[in-house]
Design a protein around this motif. Structure first.
Motif, PDB file in Angstrom:
ATOM      1  N   LEU A 257       0.855  -1.182   0.000  1.00 24.06           N
ATOM      2  CA  LEU A 257       0.000   0.000   0.000  1.00 24.06           C
ATOM      3  C   LEU A 257       0.891   1.232   0.000  1.00 24.06           C
ATOM      4  O   LEU A 257       1.970   1.226   0.579  1.00 24.06           O
ATOM      5  CB  LEU A 257      -0.906   0.016   1.236  1.00 24.06           C
ATOM      6  N   SER A 258       0.413   2.299  -0.631  1.00 21.13           N
ATOM      7  CA  SER A 258       1.213   3.519  -0.679  1.00 21.13           C
ATOM      8  C   SER A 258       0.336   4.750  -0.560  1.00 21.13           C
ATOM      9  O   SER A 258      -0.772   4.808  -1.110  1.00 21.13           O
ATOM     10  CB  SER A 258       1.997   3.604  -1.995  1.00 21.13           C
ATOM     11  N   HIS A 259       0.870   5.739   0.177  1.00 21.15           N
ATOM     12  CA  HIS A 259       0.270   7.071   0.128  1.00 21.15           C
ATOM     13  C   HIS A 259       0.348   7.561  -1.315  1.00 21.15           C
ATOM     14  O   HIS A 259       1.301   7.249  -2.035  1.00 21.15           O
ATOM     15  CB  HIS A 259       1.026   8.018   1.053  1.00 21.15           C
ATOM     16  N   ALA A 260      -0.639   8.336  -1.729  1.00 21.99           N
ATOM     17  CA  ALA A 260      -0.746   8.745  -3.133  1.00 21.99           C
ATOM     18  C   ALA A 260       0.147   9.943  -3.439  1.00 21.99           C
ATOM     19  O   ALA A 260      -0.316  11.009  -3.840  1.00 21.99           O
ATOM     20  CB  ALA A 260      -2.199   9.043  -3.478  1.00 21.99           C
ATOM     21  N   TRP A 261       1.470   9.761  -3.250  1.00 25.52           N
ATOM     22  CA  TRP A 261       2.408  10.795  -3.679  1.00 25.52           C
ATOM     23  C   TRP A 261       2.416  10.869  -5.208  1.00 25.52           C
ATOM     24  O   TRP A 261       2.092   9.886  -5.889  1.00 25.52           O
ATOM     25  CB  TRP A 261       3.820  10.534  -3.134  1.00 25.52           C
ATOM     26  N   PRO A 262       2.726  12.035  -5.779  1.00 25.69           N
ATOM     27  CA  PRO A 262       2.712  12.166  -7.232  1.00 25.69           C
ATOM     28  C   PRO A 262       3.593  11.122  -7.911  1.00 25.69           C
ATOM     29  O   PRO A 262       4.792  11.048  -7.657  1.00 25.69           O
ATOM     30  CB  PRO A 262       3.255  13.592  -7.452  1.00 25.69           C
ATOM     31  N   LEU A 275      -4.933   8.276   0.559  1.00 21.83           N
ATOM     32  CA  LEU A 275      -4.593   9.658   0.880  1.00 21.83           C
ATOM     33  C   LEU A 275      -4.628   9.902   2.383  1.00 21.83           C
ATOM     34  O   LEU A 275      -3.733  10.512   2.941  1.00 21.83           O
ATOM     35  CB  LEU A 275      -5.556  10.622   0.178  1.00 21.83           C
ATOM     36  N   THR A 276      -5.657   9.396   3.044  1.00 17.54           N
ATOM     37  CA  THR A 276      -5.830   9.659   4.473  1.00 17.54           C
ATOM     38  C   THR A 276      -5.488   8.432   5.299  1.00 17.54           C
ATOM     39  O   THR A 276      -5.453   7.298   4.793  1.00 17.54           O
ATOM     40  CB  THR A 276      -7.281  10.056   4.766  1.00 17.54           C
ATOM     41  N   ASN A 277      -5.272   8.645   6.585  1.00 15.78           N
ATOM     42  CA  ASN A 277      -5.012   7.533   7.500  1.00 15.78           C
ATOM     43  C   ASN A 277      -6.212   6.611   7.593  1.00 15.78           C
ATOM     44  O   ASN A 277      -6.062   5.394   7.756  1.00 15.78           O
ATOM     45  CB  ASN A 277      -4.641   8.071   8.883  1.00 15.78           C
ATOM     46  N   ALA A 278      -7.402   7.195   7.498  1.00 16.72           N
ATOM     47  CA  ALA A 278      -8.615   6.376   7.543  1.00 16.72           C
ATOM     48  C   ALA A 278      -8.656   5.411   6.357  1.00 16.72           C
ATOM     49  O   ALA A 278      -9.034   4.240   6.502  1.00 16.72           O
ATOM     50  CB  ALA A 278      -9.857   7.270   7.543  1.00 16.72           C
ATOM     51  N   GLN A 279      -8.258   5.902   5.189  1.00 14.92           N
ATOM     52  CA  GLN A 279      -8.226   5.028   4.008  1.00 14.92           C
ATOM     53  C   GLN A 279      -7.189   3.929   4.176  1.00 14.92           C
ATOM     54  O   GLN A 279      -7.418   2.785   3.786  1.00 14.92           O
ATOM     55  CB  GLN A 279      -7.923   5.864   2.764  1.00 14.92           C
ATOM     56  N   LEU A 280      -6.032   4.269   4.746  1.00 14.30           N
ATOM     57  CA  LEU A 280      -5.008   3.262   5.002  1.00 14.30           C
ATOM     58  C   LEU A 280      -5.538   2.178   5.924  1.00 14.30           C
ATOM     59  O   LEU A 280      -5.371   0.977   5.649  1.00 14.30           O
ATOM     60  CB  LEU A 280      -3.772   3.913   5.621  1.00 14.30           C
ATOM     61  N   ASN A 281      -6.163   2.564   6.997  1.00 19.64           N
ATOM     62  CA  ASN A 281      -6.723   1.600   7.942  1.00 19.64           C
ATOM     63  C   ASN A 281      -7.724   0.677   7.257  1.00 19.64           C
ATOM     64  O   ASN A 281      -7.694  -0.548   7.447  1.00 19.64           O
ATOM     65  CB  ASN A 281      -7.401   2.349   9.089  1.00 19.64           C
ATOM     66  N   THR A 282      -8.583   1.257   6.438  1.00 19.29           N
ATOM     67  CA  THR A 282      -9.589   0.458   5.727  1.00 19.29           C
ATOM     68  C   THR A 282      -8.943  -0.542   4.787  1.00 19.29           C
ATOM     69  O   THR A 282      -9.353  -1.715   4.713  1.00 19.29           O
ATOM     70  CB  THR A 282     -10.538   1.386   4.937  1.00 19.29           C
TER      71      THR A 282
END
Length: 331
Positions: A257-262, A275-282
Motif C-alpha cells: 500500500l502507498s500514500h498517493a504521492w505524485p 490519501l488519508t489515514n482512515a483510508q489506510l486503515n480500511t
C-alpha cells in the motif's frame, strides 16, 4: 563507442546498469583527484577539478550522468564536447536543476511521468529531450515467496521527514491496530542529517506505549530476509521519484500500500493507494479480511507488475539504447 560515466551520489540504483554498459562499450568512470598544493588549495583544486572534467568530457563520445546533480551542473558550464545523457531521480529537480544548462543536455531520462511533467513545466528548454524510464530491480535477488497472513506491517526507508514514518506510527496507534494484534516494523537507521527525527520516532514509541507493537530494526542489510517477515509493506512518503523498496517488497511476495504521492499510480494500482489515514486503515483491514487464496491472488498481481515494468535488465537496456543513440551523433 567511448562512454563516460559520472556519478556523485549513491550507486544503489546503478550497479547493474553500469555493468551492462561496461560489458559492451569502452567505459571510463569520472574520478577527480585533488592536488596537494599547500597554498591556495581551494582555488587550485577548483581549477584542477574543472581541468579534469574538461578532459573527461573531451575524451568520450558520450557521457552518462547518473543523478542530474553537481557533476552535470559543472559539465554544462563548460564548452560542449560530447553527447550528454543524464538520469534525474527526484531531489536533483529541487536542488540542482536550476543550476544546469539544459541546452547542453541531449537527453534527460526521468524515472516517472510525474517527475517528467514537473521538469517540463519548470524548464521549457527540455521540450523534446525527455523520456521516462522507470527505476528497476534485479528480480533474481527477490524471488516470489509469499507467506500466510500474520498481521505484520512494514516500512523500509531512510528515516527522514519526507518518508513520514512518524505519521504512520500515529495512524497505527489511532486506529487501534496494535490492540488488534498488528505489529509495525520499521527498517532504517539514523540519518546523519536528521538525527532529531530518529530520536523523535524512538520517543513516540515510548509515549504511545507501543514498545511491544512497533519494532525498530535499524539499518537492514538483508532486505529479502526482512520482507519475508512482512505481510503488508507501506510507503507513506509525500514525495518520491519512483521508490525502490515497494518494488522489492512486491517482488518478494508482500502486499503493498502507498500514500498517493505524485507518481505512485505509476507504481501501484489505484486500489493500493491511500490519501488519508482512515483510508489506510480500511485498506489494511480489507486485505486482512480476504481469504488466503484471495490474498495470494493480490500478491501475484503485484509480482506481475514488477516483472512487466521494473525488471532492471530491461530498464538497463533501455537506458543503454538512449546513450548509444546520443553517442552515435558524436563518434
Amino acid at each position: 563507442m567511448k562512454i563516460g560515466i559520472a556519478i556523485n551520489d549513491t550507486w544503489s540504483f546503478f550497479n547493474e546498469i553500469y555493468n551492462l554498459i561496461k560489458s559492451s562499450h569502452q567505459t571510463t568512470l569520472f574520478s577527480p583527484q585533488k592536488s596537494n598544493f599547500p597554498l591556495f588549495n581551494t582555488r587550485i583544486n577548483r581549477k584542477y577539478y574543472r581541468s579534469q572534467l574538461n578532459r573527461f568530457l573531451s575524451s568520450n563520445d558520450v557521457v552518462f550522468f547518473e543523478w542530474a546533480g553537481e557533476y552535470l551542473a559543472h559539465a554544462t558550464a563548460l564548452p560542449k564536447q560530447c553527447g550528454i545523457v543524464a538520469r534525474l531521480h527526484r531531489y536533483e529537480l529541487y536542488q540542482w536543476a536550476e543550476h544546469i544548462n539544459w541546452e547542453k543536455v541531449d537527453r534527460l531520462i526521468l524515472v516517472s511521468q510525474a517527475k517528467e511533467g514537473e521538469a517540463l513545466t519548470s524548464f521549457q528548454e527540455l521540450n523534446g529531450k525527455t523520456l521516462v524510464i522507470s527505476e528497476g530491480i534485479d528480480l533474481q535477488k527477490f524471488p516470489f515467496s509469499p507467506q500466510p497472513f500474520r498481521k505484520q506491517l512494514g516500512i523500509l526507508c531512510h528515516l527522514t521527514p519526507r518518508k513520514r514514518v512518524y505519521e504512520l506510527m500515529i495512524a497505527f496507534s489511532e486506529y487501534n491496530l496494535a490492540k488488534d494484534g498488528y505489529i509495525l516494523h520499521i527498517g532504517g537507521g539514523e540519518h546523519p542529517k536528521f538525527k532529531d527525527y530518529y530520536q523523535s520516532i524512538k520517543a513516540l514509541i515510548s509515549n504511545l506505549d507501543l514498545e511491544n507493537s512497533i519494532k525498530m530494526h535499524g539499518h537492514v542489510t538483508n532486505s529479502l530476509e526482512w520482507f519475508a517477515n512482512i505481510d503488508i509493506f507501506i510507503s507513506n512518503s509525500y514525495s518520491e521519484g519512483l521508490q525502490i523498496s515497494p518494488m522489492e517488497a512486491m517482488a518478494s511476495g508482500c502486499y503493498c500500500l502507498s500514500h498517493a504521492w505524485p507518481g505512485s499510480n505509476e507504481l501501484l494500482p489505484a486500489d493500493n493507494l491511500f490519501l488519508t489515514n482512515a483510508q489506510l486503515n480500511t485498506k489494511i483491514r480489507s486485505f486482512a479480511a480476504l481469504s488466503e487464496t484471495e490474498q495470494l491472488d493480490q500478491k501475484k498481481k503485484l509480482r506481475t507488475i514488477v516483472e512487466n515494468k521494473f525488471d532492471i535488465q530491461i530498464v538497463g537496456e533501455k537506458i543503454l539504447r538512449e546513450i548509444e543513440s546520443v553517442g552515435n551523433k558524436f563518434v
